[in-house]
Design a protein around this motif. Structure first.
Motif, mmCIF file in Angstrom:
data_model
loop_
_atom_site.group_PDB
_atom_site.id
_atom_site.type_symbol
_atom_site.label_atom_id
_atom_site.label_comp_id
_atom_site.label_asym_id
_atom_site.label_seq_id
_atom_site.Cartn_x
_atom_site.Cartn_y
_atom_site.Cartn_z
ATOM 1 N N GLU A 156 0.815 -1.178 -0.018
ATOM 2 C CA GLU A 156 -0.102 0.084 0.115
ATOM 3 C C GLU A 156 0.924 1.401 0.110
ATOM 4 O OE1 GLU A 156 -2.048 -3.326 1.731
ATOM 5 O OE2 GLU A 156 -0.244 -2.646 2.353
ATOM 6 N N GLY A 157 0.396 2.454 -0.494
ATOM 7 C CA GLY A 157 1.034 3.706 -0.474
ATOM 8 C C GLY A 157 1.148 4.306 0.819
ATOM 9 N N ARG A 158 0.483 4.131 1.857
ATOM 10 C CA ARG A 158 0.239 4.458 3.126
ATOM 11 C C ARG A 158 -0.379 3.670 4.410
ATOM 12 N NH1 ARG A 158 -5.003 8.714 2.758
ATOM 13 N NH2 ARG A 158 -6.823 7.225 2.915
ATOM 14 N N ALA A 159 -0.078 3.966 5.380
ATOM 15 C CA ALA A 159 -0.663 3.367 6.581
ATOM 16 C C ALA A 159 -1.366 4.161 7.486
ATOM 17 C CB ALA A 159 0.495 2.616 7.298
ATOM 18 N N THR A 160 -2.234 3.636 8.248
ATOM 19 C CA THR A 160 -2.862 4.424 9.285
ATOM 20 C C THR A 160 -2.975 3.658 10.588
ATOM 21 O OG1 THR A 160 -4.938 5.796 9.929
ATOM 22 C CG2 THR A 160 -5.274 3.841 8.572
ATOM 23 N N LEU A 161 -3.087 4.346 11.782
ATOM 24 C CA LEU A 161 -3.377 3.625 13.133
ATOM 25 C C LEU A 161 -3.872 4.607 13.936
ATOM 26 C CD1 LEU A 161 -1.073 5.131 15.492
ATOM 27 C CD2 LEU A 161 0.455 3.626 14.192
ATOM 28 N N LEU A 162 -4.284 3.941 15.072
ATOM 29 C CA LEU A 162 -5.058 4.846 15.968
ATOM 30 C C LEU A 162 -4.304 4.796 17.308
ATOM 31 C CD1 LEU A 162 -8.756 3.265 15.622
ATOM 32 C CD2 LEU A 162 -7.773 5.336 14.547
ATOM 33 N N VAL A 163 -4.196 5.891 17.957
ATOM 34 C CA VAL A 163 -3.621 5.865 19.401
ATOM 35 C C VAL A 163 -4.280 6.954 20.476
ATOM 36 C CG1 VAL A 163 -2.119 7.819 18.466
ATOM 37 C CG2 VAL A 163 -1.386 6.375 20.467
ATOM 38 N N GLU A 164 -4.366 6.646 21.590
ATOM 39 C CA GLU A 164 -4.770 7.484 22.423
ATOM 40 C C GLU A 164 -4.267 8.621 22.650
ATOM 41 O OE1 GLU A 164 -7.185 5.631 26.153
ATOM 42 O OE2 GLU A 164 -6.536 3.772 25.282
ATOM 43 N N ALA A 165 -4.780 9.498 22.618
ATOM 44 C CA ALA A 165 -4.000 11.205 22.825
ATOM 45 C C ALA A 165 -3.176 11.134 24.025
ATOM 46 C CB ALA A 165 -5.230 12.334 22.629
ATOM 47 N N ASP A 166 -3.649 10.600 25.168
ATOM 48 C CA ASP A 166 -2.960 10.613 26.372
ATOM 49 C C ASP A 166 -1.922 9.512 26.531
ATOM 50 O OD1 ASP A 166 -4.523 8.321 26.963
ATOM 51 O OD2 ASP A 166 -5.368 9.246 28.855
ATOM 52 N N ASN A 167 -1.650 8.651 25.632
ATOM 53 C CA ASN A 167 -0.682 7.567 25.422
ATOM 54 C C ASN A 167 0.510 8.230 24.964
ATOM 55 O OD1 ASN A 167 0.743 5.394 25.358
ATOM 56 N ND2 ASN A 167 -0.527 4.026 24.398
ATOM 57 N N SER A 168 1.146 9.416 25.808
ATOM 58 C CA SER A 168 2.335 9.917 25.263
ATOM 59 C C SER A 168 3.481 8.920 25.160
ATOM 60 C CB SER A 168 2.635 10.990 26.565
ATOM 61 O OG SER A 168 3.088 10.335 27.516
ATOM 62 N N ARG A 169 3.680 8.041 25.844
ATOM 63 C CA ARG A 169 4.831 7.333 25.565
ATOM 64 C C ARG A 169 4.711 6.609 23.779
ATOM 65 N NH1 ARG A 169 6.886 1.775 28.209
ATOM 66 N NH2 ARG A 169 8.838 1.575 27.234
ATOM 67 N N ALA A 170 3.677 5.984 23.548
ATOM 68 C CA ALA A 170 3.596 5.612 22.226
ATOM 69 C C ALA A 170 3.367 6.574 21.323
ATOM 70 C CB ALA A 170 2.237 4.599 22.206
ATOM 71 N N TYR A 171 2.542 7.655 21.467
ATOM 72 C CA TYR A 171 2.301 8.785 20.542
ATOM 73 C C TYR A 171 3.656 9.189 20.250
ATOM 74 C CZ TYR A 171 -1.071 11.916 18.754
ATOM 75 O OH TYR A 171 -1.814 12.820 17.996
ATOM 76 N N GLN A 172 4.636 9.558 21.122
ATOM 77 C CA GLN A 172 5.863 10.059 20.871
ATOM 78 C C GLN A 172 6.850 9.171 19.945
ATOM 79 O OE1 GLN A 172 8.378 10.561 24.384
ATOM 80 N NE2 GLN A 172 8.871 12.606 23.460
#
Length: 191
Positions: A143-159
């Protein structure tokens, strides 16, 4: 961060992963210890496995991709996702950030890979295994792109996702019982 020298990957189909449901649940339990202990129904092993059964069902069958990470033969983590079909429910309720193209959520079955889960057993955390699994799974995607969902307050994963080349494009709340609101991240795969 150096990954263990004896880190190995195994790619599984939906049917193969589903056939190892006990292993999938064991890795989940060893990875999401705090989330499970919180008592949040969405994070319960029962609800997690119910979602897993849906992900590996006939609808995603040949679109599903799974990577198991092992260190010295022991399960250390897992990641999976699938190519979004033309009628993907993934984008239901999507609230885009300003400036996205009108056809942003239009899928053709080959446009977007949805990275659904990435987890590392607590005993292997901090060894670069999450990034290694992430890269192993995404490098094999057409595929040309990927998407994912992350909880906004999960700062460790988000970062980490931001460091790995992901960017926020909006938010949504999946149509799962007790599902939280997630930020939607996107990463180009063509690079």
């Amino acid at each position: 961060m150096n990954t263990p020298d004896d880190l190995e990957f195994e790619h599984l189909t939906a049917a193969q992963a589903r056939g190892r449901g006990n292993m999938v649940e064991d890795i989940y339990r060893a990875s999401y210890v705090d989330a499970i202990a919180s008592g949040d129904l969405f994070d319960s092993p029962f609800e997690f496995m119910r979602r897993f059964d849906s992900y590996t069902g006939p609808r995603n069958g040949d679109r599903f991709a799974y990577v198991l990470a092992r260190v010295r033969g022991e399960s250390a983590g897992q990641t999976w996702g699938w190519s979004l079909p033309p009628d993907a429910a993934w984008w239901s309720g999507f609230q885009p950030d300003p400036g996205l193209a009108g056809d942003f959520t239009v899928e053709d079955g080959e446009r977007t890979f949805a990275l659904s889960e990435i987890m590392v057993c607590a005993g292997y955390a901090g060894q670069g295994i999450a990034r290694a699994m992430h890269d192993e799974l995404l490098r094999s995607r057409p595929e040309g792109r990927a998407t994912l969902l992350v909880e906004a307050d999960n700062s460790r994963a988000y970062q980490r996702y931001i460091q790995w080349g992901w960017r926020k494009v909006g938010h949504l709340r999946p149509d799962w019982p007790d599902a939280p609101r997630f930020d939607v991240l996107l990463r180009d795969l063509a690079d």
